[in-house]
Design a protein around this motif. Structure first.
Motif: not given
Length: 194
Positions: A66, A69-71, A74, A142, A145-146, A150, A157, A161
């Motif tokens: 991903g 940003s998503s990492w 998370t 991703e 998850a966001l 998130g 999102v 992204v």
């Protein structure tokens, strides 16, 4: 400069790169931590811990799983949940377990909560969800998850992204359908009959 390039520079210990990454993601990271922690001070600590991880271990980022940003979000999410749990544990330990500190002398009782069997079942389901998420394409994972972990809207999102809103909606719909197919036999979906 891309987020991945900033991480490479952070790996070379360039403090300016960390500052730029913080400028990009500090606000959404704090917003997420604040929603989970509620307490402002605790949320600030969580964000600091997450950016320390980025500084100390930028190589933990895996671009195949991903976006940066998503990492990062998370990391914030996991640290926020851990902080809330630590705080709850600390508060439970500081409450007197007997009536000695109560003026009425009444005995203090622990409120009923989920038992060990429910916690074990929850852990099994969480493992199944993680495995199902790993089978999704990175873009779908991703977006989900966001949005779900998130707490971001689909529009947010799309902005994070850098894709159109319709693309995010499509990725989330496809990802949700695939998750439903993968998890259907294992997890009961509220409102649906088997």
């Amino acid at each position: 400069m891309t987020d991945a390039t900033l991480l490479e520079r952070i790996g070379r210990r360039e403090t300016e790169a960390l500052a730029q990454l913080y400028d990009r993601f500090g606000r959404p990271a704090y917003s997420l931590a604040r929603r989970i922690c509620v307490d402002e001070g605790l949320a600030e600590d969580v964000v600091q811990e997450a950016f320390l991880v980025v500084w100390r271990e930028p190589a933990r980022f895996d671009p195949t799983r991903g976006a940066v940003s998503s990492w990062l979000l998370t990391l914030v999410h996991h640290r926020a949940v851990d902080a809330v749990r630590r705080e709850a544990t600390r508060r439970r330990r500081t409450v007197a377990a007997d009536g000695a500190d109560r003026p009425d002398g009444a005995e203090w009782r622990v409120p009923a909560g989920p038992g060990a069997d429910q916690a074990a079942l929850g852990a099994v389901i969480a493992g199944q969800v993680r495995e199902a998420l790993a089978e999704l394409p990175a873009e779908q994972r991703e977006a989900l998850a966001l949005a779900y972990f998130g707490g971001y809207t689909q529009r947010e999102v799309a902005s994070l992204v850098g894709v159109p809103l319709g693309t995010v909606k499509s990725r989330m719909f496809s990802g949700t359908q695939k998750l439903r197919a993968l998890l259907g036999p294992h997890v009961e979906v509220e409102g649906e009959e088997r």
